[in-house]
Every structure is written in C-alpha cells, then in structure tokens.
Design a protein around this motif. Structure first.
Motif, PDB file in Angstrom:
ATOM      1  N   ALA A  53       3.053  -1.234   4.041  1.00 23.51           N
ATOM      2  CA  ALA A  53       2.596   0.072   3.556  1.00 23.51           C
ATOM      3  C   ALA A  53       3.719   1.086   3.678  1.00 23.51           C
ATOM      4  O   ALA A  53       4.496   1.063   4.645  1.00 23.51           O
ATOM      5  CB  ALA A  53       1.384   0.542   4.355  1.00 23.51           C
ATOM      6  N   PHE A 110       0.844  -1.197   0.000  1.00 25.39           N
ATOM      7  CA  PHE A 110       0.000   0.000   0.000  1.00 25.39           C
ATOM      8  C   PHE A 110       0.875   1.241   0.000  1.00 25.39           C
ATOM      9  O   PHE A 110       1.956   1.253   0.602  1.00 25.39           O
ATOM     10  CB  PHE A 110      -0.915   0.012   1.239  1.00 25.39           C
ATOM     11  N   TYR A 111       0.383   2.275  -0.667  1.00 26.68           N
ATOM     12  CA  TYR A 111       1.093   3.560  -0.712  1.00 26.68           C
ATOM     13  C   TYR A 111       0.099   4.667  -0.389  1.00 26.68           C
ATOM     14  O   TYR A 111      -1.044   4.621  -0.851  1.00 26.68           O
ATOM     15  CB  TYR A 111       1.672   3.798  -2.113  1.00 26.68           C
ATOM     16  N   PHE A 141       4.533   5.354   3.422  1.00 25.00           N
ATOM     17  CA  PHE A 141       3.853   6.649   3.491  1.00 25.00           C
ATOM     18  C   PHE A 141       4.772   7.703   4.094  1.00 25.00           C
ATOM     19  O   PHE A 141       5.776   7.358   4.740  1.00 25.00           O
ATOM     20  CB  PHE A 141       2.570   6.531   4.322  1.00 25.00           C
ATOM     21  N   ALA A 169       4.857   0.613   7.524  1.00 31.32           N
ATOM     22  CA  ALA A 169       4.076  -0.227   8.437  1.00 31.32           C
ATOM     23  C   ALA A 169       4.085  -1.647   7.879  1.00 31.32           C
ATOM     24  O   ALA A 169       3.912  -1.846   6.675  1.00 31.32           O
ATOM     25  CB  ALA A 169       2.654   0.281   8.566  1.00 31.32           C
TER      26      ALA A 169
END
Lengths: 83, 145
Positions: free
Chosen positions: A75, A4-5, A77, A56
């Motif tokens: 993830a 995920f980004y 971010f 994460a």
C-alpha cells in the motif's frame, strides 16, 4: 500482487486498489515505485515526489528498501493524519 | 478493546466501563474531537486502511501493555464524514496507579497519530484539502522510543 492507494495517492492514481503481476526483476519497494511510475500518467503523478509517499507491506510500515514478491500486499499513502 | 467504526461513541459509557475494577485505582482517558480553528470548516472526512488499521492499533495496545501494567485498554477510532465538534477518537487505560494510566494513554495517542493509517480531508464549502502530517507529531512519538 495486491496494490492499495490511499488519500491523494488514490486520487492521482485514479483507483484505490489494483492487482498486477510483478515483473520478475523487481524485488524491492523502490524498484516497484519506479515501475509503477511507467504504468500511467496517474501513477507517474502520484509518485512524482517519492519523499511524500509512505509504504506498507502486508499491512506493516515499511521502507523503500523492503523486499517485495508477487504474493505481497503493498500500500502507498501520504504520512498518516489520524487521531 | 479496539473498534474502528463510522458510528459515534459514548465517551461517558466507555469511561464507566473502565471504572469497574476494584483492583485498579486509576483510569485515564483521552477524547479527540473535530476542531474548527477558523469557524469555516464544513466537514472532516477520515479515510483509513481496513485491516492495517486494526492490526496497527492492536500492535500499539500490545506494546503499551508490555511497557506498563495495564488491566484494560480501550481504543475507539471513527472514520467517514464528521462535522466540527464530533468525537473522532477515544483512548482509555486502566492501571493500579495513575502514573501508568496517564503515561500509557499519552503513549497510545502519540503513537496512534504516527502509526495508524488514517487520513483526514478537510472540506471548506466546495473546497477539499488533505491534512498534512505535523512534524510535532513525530517528535511527540519519538520521545517514547
């Protein structure tokens, strides 16, 4: 592996999520980042300065030295700005 | 109680909901709103990480309850597109005494700002910029560790 980004990393990579098969020789977040950088110009731009990126693993904050497997959700971010 | 939502919340109703325990003598609340320093902010859009957000907020509530004797904790955080003056976040704590309620409320806000996966994007007319994290937020959170 589910990736995920978020925020500007999502914009640079060009997608908010993707599924990839983790190469067997990649076992840490740091190695994963180096591998992802080779996957597209967008990935390379997103990870150009790793100091700006937070991670994460399975929805808990983690460091670059964290262990990852193909079954993990990872993830990437920028530092969070809620509240 | 933890809610992550796009809808607005009624801070007065949330406060009144906390004020229903005769055994508790103290309720502390914090409400954060969209600030427009320059008078030119068009909108503030909050993105979050569904799943991790709820997990991290629950972990924060659990941590606060271990540190202070709280009889109730409320955390509401909005996401999506907001405009100046809109409510963003509500934190409420209830305890027997005010020192515990005050401290837990401040702890939750300080930690939320450094742990909960939200990202703010400011819009000024046609221009959009991601808000950068503040070192002062890390400093504020560090004093609890």
């Amino acid at each position: 592996m589910d990736l995920f980004y978020f925020a500007w990393l999502r914009e640079k990579v060009g997608t908010g999520s993707e599924q990839r098969t983790l190469p067997a020789d990649i076992t840490t977040v740091a190695a994963l980042v180096e591998w992802l950088k080779t996957q597209s110009p967008g990935h390379a731009a997103a990870f150009a300065d790793p100091a700006l990126v937070r991670v994460a693993v399975n929805q808990d904050h983690a460091g670059l030295d964290a262990i990852v497997t193909d079954r993990d959700e990872v993830a990437f971010f920028p530092p969070v700005t809620g509240g | 109680m933890i809610h992550v939502q796009t809808e607005d919340f009624d801070a007065g109703a949330l406060l009144n909901g906390l004020l229903n325990d005769p055994a508790a003598g103290a309720v502390a609340t914090f409400t954060g709103t969209v600030r427009d320093d320059s008078g030119t902010l068009t909108a503030l859009t909050l993105e979050h990480y569904p799943g991790m957000t709820e997990k991290q907020l629950q972990a924060l509530e659990d941590d606060a309850r271990r540190r202070w004797p709280l009889s109730d904790v409320v955390i509401i955080h909005r996401y999506g597109r907001l405009i100046p003056g809109d409510r963003i976040v509500f934190v409420g704590t209830r305890a027997a005494h005010r020192a515990d309620a005050f401290a837990a409320c401040e702890f939750l806000m300080d930690w939320l700002k450094t742990r909960a996966p939200f990202w703010k994007q400011e819009q000024y007319g046609d221009r959009q910029t991601w808000v950068e994290a503040k070192a002062s937020d890390d400093t504020a959170a560090d004093r609890w560790s």
